[in-house]
Design a protein around this motif. Structure first.
Motif, PDB file in Angstrom:
ATOM      1  N   LYS A   4       0.860  -1.188   0.000  1.00 50.59           N
ATOM      2  CA  LYS A   4       0.000   0.000   0.000  1.00 50.59           C
ATOM      3  C   LYS A   4       0.893   1.233   0.000  1.00 50.59           C
ATOM      4  O   LYS A   4       1.770   1.377   0.852  1.00 50.59           O
ATOM      5  N   MET A   5       0.707   2.098  -0.978  1.00 51.71           N
ATOM      6  CA  MET A   5       1.524   3.295  -1.108  1.00 51.71           C
ATOM      7  C   MET A   5       1.001   4.402  -0.197  1.00 51.71           C
ATOM      8  O   MET A   5      -0.158   4.386   0.214  1.00 51.71           O
ATOM      9  N   ASP A   6       1.841   5.378   0.112  1.00 55.45           N
ATOM     10  CA  ASP A   6       1.454   6.515   0.943  1.00 55.45           C
ATOM     11  C   ASP A   6       0.617   7.534   0.181  1.00 55.45           C
ATOM     12  O   ASP A   6      -0.086   8.345   0.772  1.00 55.45           O
ATOM     13  N   SER A   7       0.704   7.495  -1.153  1.00 54.40           N
ATOM     14  CA  SER A   7      -0.064   8.421  -1.985  1.00 54.40           C
ATOM     15  C   SER A   7      -0.769   7.628  -3.075  1.00 54.40           C
ATOM     16  O   SER A   7      -0.405   6.492  -3.363  1.00 54.40           O
ATOM     17  N   PRO A   8      -1.802   8.216  -3.696  1.00 48.55           N
ATOM     18  CA  PRO A   8      -2.561   7.497  -4.717  1.00 48.55           C
ATOM     19  C   PRO A   8      -1.731   7.123  -5.938  1.00 48.55           C
ATOM     20  O   PRO A   8      -0.816   7.850  -6.326  1.00 48.55           O
ATOM     21  N   ASN A   9      -2.065   5.998  -6.528  1.00 44.42           N
ATOM     22  CA  ASN A   9      -1.533   5.600  -7.822  1.00 44.42           C
ATOM     23  C   ASN A   9      -2.403   6.326  -8.837  1.00 44.42           C
ATOM     24  O   ASN A   9      -3.513   5.899  -9.139  1.00 44.42           O
ATOM     25  N   THR A  10      -1.935   7.450  -9.335  1.00 44.56           N
ATOM     26  CA  THR A  10      -2.771   8.352 -10.128  1.00 44.56           C
ATOM     27  C   THR A  10      -3.255   7.757 -11.448  1.00 44.56           C
ATOM     28  O   THR A  10      -4.176   8.282 -12.039  1.00 44.56           O
TER      29      THR A  10
END
Length: 56
Positions: A4-10
């Motif tokens: 799970k990344m800290d920011s969105p996968n744009t």
């Protein structure tokens, strides 16, 4: 399990708010996604195998 990344996968839009990787604004925070059903002929025939219920 997918990281799970800290920011969105744009590059990924997701409206499944019950998923562990869901982020507000219909974003996905999964590092990668896996979509299955190699015999799919419509988008309804596909399944996001990355889905994990929120809270798990």
């Amino acid at each position: 399990m997918v990281k799970k990344m800290d920011s969105p996968n744009t590059g990924i839009k997701c409206e499944v708010s019950t998923c562990r990787y869901y982020s507000s604004g219909d974003h996905c925070t999964a590092e990668i996604i896996e979509v299955q059903n190699k015999d799919a002929s419509t988008s309804r025939d596909t399944n996001c195998n990355t889905f994990i219920p929120r809270g798990m």
